[in-house]
Design a protein around this motif. Structure first.
Motif, PDB file in Angstrom:
ATOM      1  N   GLU A  19       0.828  -1.220   0.000  1.00  0.00           N
ATOM      2  CA  GLU A  19       0.000   0.000   0.000  1.00  0.00           C
ATOM      3  C   GLU A  19       0.856   1.261   0.000  1.00  0.00           C
ATOM      4  OE1 GLU A  19      -2.985  -0.309  -0.844  1.00  0.00           O
ATOM      5  OE2 GLU A  19      -3.092  -2.466  -0.475  1.00  0.00           O
ATOM      6  N   ALA A  20       1.994   1.231   0.680  1.00  0.00           N
ATOM      7  CA  ALA A  20       2.903   2.381   0.652  1.00  0.00           C
ATOM      8  C   ALA A  20       3.407   2.622  -0.772  1.00  0.00           C
ATOM      9  CB  ALA A  20       4.075   2.149   1.602  1.00  0.00           C
ATOM     10  N   GLY A  21       3.685   1.548  -1.508  1.00  0.00           N
ATOM     11  CA  GLY A  21       4.101   1.691  -2.906  1.00  0.00           C
ATOM     12  C   GLY A  21       3.049   2.414  -3.728  1.00  0.00           C
ATOM     13  N   HIS A  22       1.794   2.000  -3.582  1.00  0.00           N
ATOM     14  CA  HIS A  22       0.700   2.682  -4.290  1.00  0.00           C
ATOM     15  C   HIS A  22       0.654   4.162  -3.910  1.00  0.00           C
ATOM     16  CE1 HIS A  22      -1.269  -0.678  -6.234  1.00  0.00           C
ATOM     17  NE2 HIS A  22      -1.484  -1.324  -5.087  1.00  0.00           N
ATOM     18  N   ALA A  23       0.709   4.453  -2.612  1.00  0.00           N
ATOM     19  CA  ALA A  23       0.562   5.831  -2.134  1.00  0.00           C
ATOM     20  C   ALA A  23       1.711   6.722  -2.615  1.00  0.00           C
ATOM     21  CB  ALA A  23       0.483   5.851  -0.608  1.00  0.00           C
ATOM     22  N   VAL A  24       2.932   6.220  -2.551  1.00  0.00           N
ATOM     23  CA  VAL A  24       4.085   7.037  -2.953  1.00  0.00           C
ATOM     24  C   VAL A  24       4.050   7.303  -4.459  1.00  0.00           C
ATOM     25  CG1 VAL A  24       6.610   7.082  -3.122  1.00  0.00           C
ATOM     26  CG2 VAL A  24       5.499   6.417  -0.975  1.00  0.00           C
ATOM     27  N   VAL A  25       3.713   6.310  -5.262  1.00  0.00           N
ATOM     28  CA  VAL A  25       3.625   6.554  -6.708  1.00  0.00           C
ATOM     29  C   VAL A  25       2.491   7.524  -7.024  1.00  0.00           C
ATOM     30  CG1 VAL A  25       3.100   5.474  -8.942  1.00  0.00           C
ATOM     31  CG2 VAL A  25       4.834   4.481  -7.435  1.00  0.00           C
ATOM     32  N   ALA A  26       1.366   7.401  -6.342  1.00  0.00           N
ATOM     33  CA  ALA A  26       0.273   8.362  -6.546  1.00  0.00           C
ATOM     34  C   ALA A  26       0.750   9.778  -6.225  1.00  0.00           C
ATOM     35  CB  ALA A  26      -0.929   7.992  -5.674  1.00  0.00           C
ATOM     36  N   TRP A  27       1.469   9.934  -5.120  1.00  0.00           N
ATOM     37  CA  TRP A  27       2.022  11.241  -4.729  1.00  0.00           C
ATOM     38  C   TRP A  27       2.998  11.752  -5.786  1.00  0.00           C
ATOM     39  CZ3 TRP A  27       7.225  11.656  -2.481  1.00  0.00           C
ATOM     40  CH2 TRP A  27       7.545  12.955  -2.058  1.00  0.00           C
ATOM     41  N   LEU A  28       3.883  10.874  -6.264  1.00  0.00           N
ATOM     42  CA  LEU A  28       4.877  11.284  -7.262  1.00  0.00           C
ATOM     43  C   LEU A  28       4.232  11.688  -8.587  1.00  0.00           C
ATOM     44  CD1 LEU A  28       7.572   8.529  -6.616  1.00  0.00           C
ATOM     45  CD2 LEU A  28       7.745  10.971  -6.034  1.00  0.00           C
ATOM     46  N   LEU A  29       3.076  11.106  -8.893  1.00  0.00           N
ATOM     47  CA  LEU A  29       2.395  11.409 -10.149  1.00  0.00           C
ATOM     48  C   LEU A  29       1.391  12.549 -10.020  1.00  0.00           C
ATOM     49  CD1 LEU A  29       1.902   7.802 -11.529  1.00  0.00           C
ATOM     50  CD2 LEU A  29       3.552   9.531 -12.289  1.00  0.00           C
ATOM     51  N   TYR A  51      -4.099 -12.352   5.725  1.00  0.00           N
ATOM     52  CA  TYR A  51      -4.917 -11.955   6.870  1.00  0.00           C
ATOM     53  C   TYR A  51      -5.065 -10.443   6.885  1.00  0.00           C
ATOM     54  CZ  TYR A  51      -6.251 -11.014  11.700  1.00  0.00           C
ATOM     55  OH  TYR A  51      -6.896 -10.550  12.822  1.00  0.00           O
ATOM     56  N   TRP A  52      -4.007  -9.744   6.481  1.00  0.00           N
ATOM     57  CA  TRP A  52      -4.050  -8.285   6.450  1.00  0.00           C
ATOM     58  C   TRP A  52      -4.498  -7.811   5.073  1.00  0.00           C
ATOM     59  CZ3 TRP A  52      -3.793  -5.188  10.559  1.00  0.00           C
ATOM     60  CH2 TRP A  52      -3.352  -5.763  11.748  1.00  0.00           C
ATOM     61  N   LEU A  53      -5.426  -6.879   5.066  1.00  0.00           N
ATOM     62  CA  LEU A  53      -5.938  -6.276   3.837  1.00  0.00           C
ATOM     63  C   LEU A  53      -5.454  -4.838   3.774  1.00  0.00           C
ATOM     64  CD1 LEU A  53      -9.613  -7.563   4.146  1.00  0.00           C
ATOM     65  CD2 LEU A  53      -7.730  -8.621   2.878  1.00  0.00           C
ATOM     66  N   GLY A  54      -5.498  -4.243   2.590  1.00  0.00           N
ATOM     67  CA  GLY A  54      -5.064  -2.865   2.467  1.00  0.00           C
ATOM     68  C   GLY A  54      -5.779  -2.144   1.345  1.00  0.00           C
ATOM     69  N   ASN A  55      -5.670  -0.823   1.378  1.00  0.00           N
ATOM     70  CA  ASN A  55      -6.275   0.003   0.338  1.00  0.00           C
ATOM     71  C   ASN A  55      -5.546   1.334   0.281  1.00  0.00           C
ATOM     72  OD1 ASN A  55      -8.481   2.297  -0.293  1.00  0.00           O
ATOM     73  ND2 ASN A  55      -8.874   0.446  -1.483  1.00  0.00           N
ATOM     74  N   CYS A  56      -5.404   1.831  -0.926  1.00  0.00           N
ATOM     75  CA  CYS A  56      -4.902   3.182  -1.155  1.00  0.00           C
ATOM     76  C   CYS A  56      -5.861   3.842  -2.122  1.00  0.00           C
ATOM     77  CB  CYS A  56      -3.488   3.140  -1.746  1.00  0.00           C
ATOM     78  SG  CYS A  56      -2.870   4.788  -2.172  1.00  0.00           S
ATOM     79  N   SER A  57      -6.399   4.970  -1.745  1.00  0.00           N
ATOM     80  CA  SER A  57      -7.279   5.719  -2.638  1.00  0.00           C
ATOM     81  C   SER A  57      -6.739   7.135  -2.757  1.00  0.00           C
ATOM     82  CB  SER A  57      -8.717   5.719  -2.133  1.00  0.00           C
ATOM     83  OG  SER A  57      -8.792   6.353  -0.876  1.00  0.00           O
TER      84      SER A  57
END
Length: 163
Positions: A19-29, A51-57
């Motif tokens: 999820e951090a990967g998604h968030a950082v690329v969204a920020w960079l773009l 067991y752990w779920l995640g989301n980046c919006s």
């Protein structure tokens, strides 16, 4: 490196990096209103993978949706092998070694090797941000858009070479 961690701890760490990967690329773009979270699956068992779920919006103001979709998987691969490249990312996806979620797969639609190379370069150049965010997600689990903005203010975009 992972000695002493339970399967659940390791799954949470991998999910946080994804999820951090998604968030950082969204920020960079150039996206804004970025929200990112990890949480335990209410129907899951701590001993099961995923067991752990995640989301980046985020807002749709940025560009490069394929890169957004690839970013989570790329972060997982870089976490394991810091020297990995876009070819490794493409091979892992094409061979089914890493299976994207339906959401990631839809966002990745039409991706190219250049997209793979670029997202890996973006993340590697800004890996400190990814790592710090993943660590924060492992302890706090939810970052609203306001909390993400506060977190990211301490960082500047480090350049990467486009493929």
């Amino acid at each position: 490196m992972n000695r002493g961690k339970t399967r659940s701890d390791l799954d949470k760490e991998i999910t946080a990096f994804h999820e951090a990967g998604h968030a950082v690329v969204a920020w960079l773009l150039g996206c804004d209103r970025i929200r990112v979270a990890v949480w335990p699956n209410p129907d899951g068992d701590e001993n099961d993978a995923k067991y752990w779920l995640g989301n980046c919006s985020h807002s749709e103001t940025g560009t490069g949706s394929q890169k957004h979709g690839l970013a989570g998987l790329a972060a997982e691969i870089i976490r394991e092998n810091p020297d990995s490249d876009g070819y490794e990312l493409q091979e892992f996806i094409d061979c089914g070694i890493i299976e994207p979620s339906e959401t990631d797969r839809a966002a990745m639609d039409g991706y190219t090797i250049d997209d793979c190379q670029n997202v890996v370069a973006m993340l590697r150049a800004n890996w400190a941000v990814v790592t710090d965010l993943a660590n924060l997600l492992q302890s706090d689990e939810i970052l609203t858009d306001h909390l993400f903005s506060e977190f990211i203010q301490g960082y500047k975009v480090l350049p990467w070479l486009e493929a």
